[in-house]
Every structure is written in C-alpha cells, then in structure tokens.
Write a protein that holds these residues in place. Structure first.
Motif, PDB file in Angstrom:
ATOM      1  N   UNK A  24       7.219   0.149  -3.959  1.00 23.75           N
ATOM      2  CA  UNK A  24       7.682   0.706  -5.225  1.00 23.75           C
ATOM      3  C   UNK A  24       8.244   2.100  -5.131  1.00 23.75           C
ATOM      4  N   UNK A  25       8.651   2.561  -3.976  1.00 24.59           N
ATOM      5  CA  UNK A  25       9.246   3.903  -3.890  1.00 24.59           C
ATOM      6  C   UNK A  25      10.740   3.833  -3.726  1.00 24.59           C
ATOM      7  N   UNK A  53     -11.717  -1.003   5.556  1.00 25.53           N
ATOM      8  CA  UNK A  53     -11.112  -0.874   4.232  1.00 25.53           C
ATOM      9  C   UNK A  53      -9.713  -0.283   4.321  1.00 25.53           C
ATOM     10  N   UNK A  54      -8.916  -0.622   3.322  1.00 26.01           N
ATOM     11  CA  UNK A  54      -7.618   0.010   3.134  1.00 26.01           C
ATOM     12  C   UNK A  54      -7.748   0.939   1.928  1.00 26.01           C
ATOM     13  N   UNK A  55      -7.383   2.191   2.110  1.00 27.01           N
ATOM     14  CA  UNK A  55      -7.385   3.158   1.019  1.00 27.01           C
ATOM     15  C   UNK A  55      -6.027   3.050   0.333  1.00 27.01           C
ATOM     16  N   UNK A  56      -6.037   2.627  -0.919  1.00 26.37           N
ATOM     17  CA  UNK A  56      -4.791   2.497  -1.671  1.00 26.37           C
ATOM     18  C   UNK A  56      -4.604   3.798  -2.451  1.00 26.37           C
ATOM     19  N   UNK A 113       8.578  11.109  -4.188  1.00 24.20           N
ATOM     20  CA  UNK A 113       8.001   9.808  -3.839  1.00 24.20           C
ATOM     21  C   UNK A 113       7.283   9.219  -5.050  1.00 24.20           C
ATOM     22  N   UNK A 114       7.258   7.927  -5.116  1.00 25.27           N
ATOM     23  CA  UNK A 114       6.487   7.207  -6.135  1.00 25.27           C
ATOM     24  C   UNK A 114       5.825   6.019  -5.447  1.00 25.27           C
ATOM     25  N   UNK A 115       5.081   5.269  -6.197  1.00 22.25           N
ATOM     26  CA  UNK A 115       4.464   4.066  -5.650  1.00 22.25           C
ATOM     27  C   UNK A 115       3.131   4.351  -4.988  1.00 22.25           C
ATOM     28  N   UNK A 116       2.719   3.425  -4.165  1.00 22.01           N
ATOM     29  CA  UNK A 116       1.420   3.549  -3.526  1.00 22.01           C
ATOM     30  C   UNK A 116       1.531   3.289  -2.034  1.00 22.01           C
ATOM     31  N   UNK A 117       0.564   3.797  -1.307  1.00 19.82           N
ATOM     32  CA  UNK A 117       0.491   3.617   0.134  1.00 19.82           C
ATOM     33  C   UNK A 117      -0.870   3.017   0.471  1.00 19.82           C
TER      34      UNK A 117
END
Length: 183
Positions: free
Chosen positions: A182-183, A134-137, A145-149
């Motif tokens: 999105x960062x 799995x990828x943990x979003x 910082x903003x956005x997602x990893x």
C-alpha cells in the motif's frame, strides 16, 4: 483473552481435535478455567466474547504424534466436533505466566518504532509467522511513505522499552523496503 491456538482437525470419533498451538506449553491448558471457543475470524484479544463464541471446559488433553490433542466436555462426538473445526481457542490472560523479559503480543500494539533515534513507525500487531517467529506489522510513518511493513521479530534487531511504549529497531539495510504494501 489470549489466543491459545486453533482446532486443526477432528481426530477420531470421540470429539477430539488435533490442536495447532500458538502457546509454548499447550499442556498447561489441562485444568485451566475460563477457556472460550470462537470462530476463527472473531478477535477476543481486543473484544468481548459474543455469540457464537462459547465457554468450554477441557475434557481431555493428550499428545498424538507430537501434536496436542484436545477434547471438550461440551463436544461429545465427531458430529458435534465437525462444526467447530478451525475455531480458535482463547484463554484468560491471567492464566498465562511470563518469564522475565517476555511480553504479550498485545502489549506491543501502538508502540512507536525508532531506527537510529528517528521515529519510523508504529506497531499495528504481531502475527505468528510460518517459520515459528512473529512478524511485527508496523505502520510506516517515514516521510513520503504509507502502508505497512512486516518485519520479522529477530530478537537481536529489537529493543523494547515497554514503560515508554518505544521499540528501537536495528534491521539489516533495506529490510523496510522489501515488503511494501500500500505504499
């Protein structure tokens, strides 16, 4: 509801599907009540089944060249099956069993993520990854910082404290800056 997998391809003339399973033991679907087919974009994990989603009963289950092959009582032939290709198969959460230390993906949503005792994010969702893990979003909450990893679920990196909705992450250096969206 829990996602069991997707109807990958119509197999033969009798309305069977090759099944892309996201569950460990797809043969457990045999005899399971409460299955629901839904279009691929419909998320039943966080919402109720609504039309065009429909309850189904498994007519047959078998293995075909190491892949599960399913047929439903409501889908009598290839013509009816073609319209459902790509649809998702959902199962009731109560029908799933977890071994000690296992969790459902949806239980991670909203958990706070810490690195070295400092809060760095919040889990948005877990997505199945093409490599089998799995990828943990994560929503990035680090200062500036903003956005997602997207962070791979490598068991050695994560410690889950579900009652306290907390995840401690010990990633390789620089991992959180590799996949910036999105960062």
């Amino acid at each position: 509801m829990l996602l069991a997998g997707h109807l990958a391809k119509v197999q033969g003339l009798k309305g069977e599907f090759l099944f892309h399973s996201v569950m460990d033991e797809p043969d457990r679907l045999e005899g399971m009540a409460g299955l629901v087919l839904a279009p691929p974009q419909m998320d039943l994990e966080h919402g109720e089944a609504a039309s065009p989603a429909r309850p189904v009963k498994l007519r047959s289950f078998r293995w075909h060249q190491d892949r599960p092959c399913l047929a439903f009582a409501e889908v009598p032939d290839r013509t009816a099956a073609e319209t459902l290709k790509g649809w998702a198969l959902w199962m009731p959460e109560a029908a799933a069993t977890l071994s000690e230390g296992e969790t459902f993906r949806h239980q991670w949503i909203g958990c706070e993520v810490f690195i070295g005792g400092r809060k760095v994010g919040e889990v948005l969702r877990l997505d199945p990854g093409p490599a089998g893990y799995d990828m943990v979003v994560m929503r990035d909450l680090r200062p500036g910082r903003t956005g997602q990893r997207d962070i791979p679920y490598i068991k050695a990196w994560w410690t889950l404290d579900l009652p306290n909705r907390r995840l401690d992450l010990d990633p390789p250096e620089g991992l959180l800056d590799v996949n910036q969206v999105g960062s």
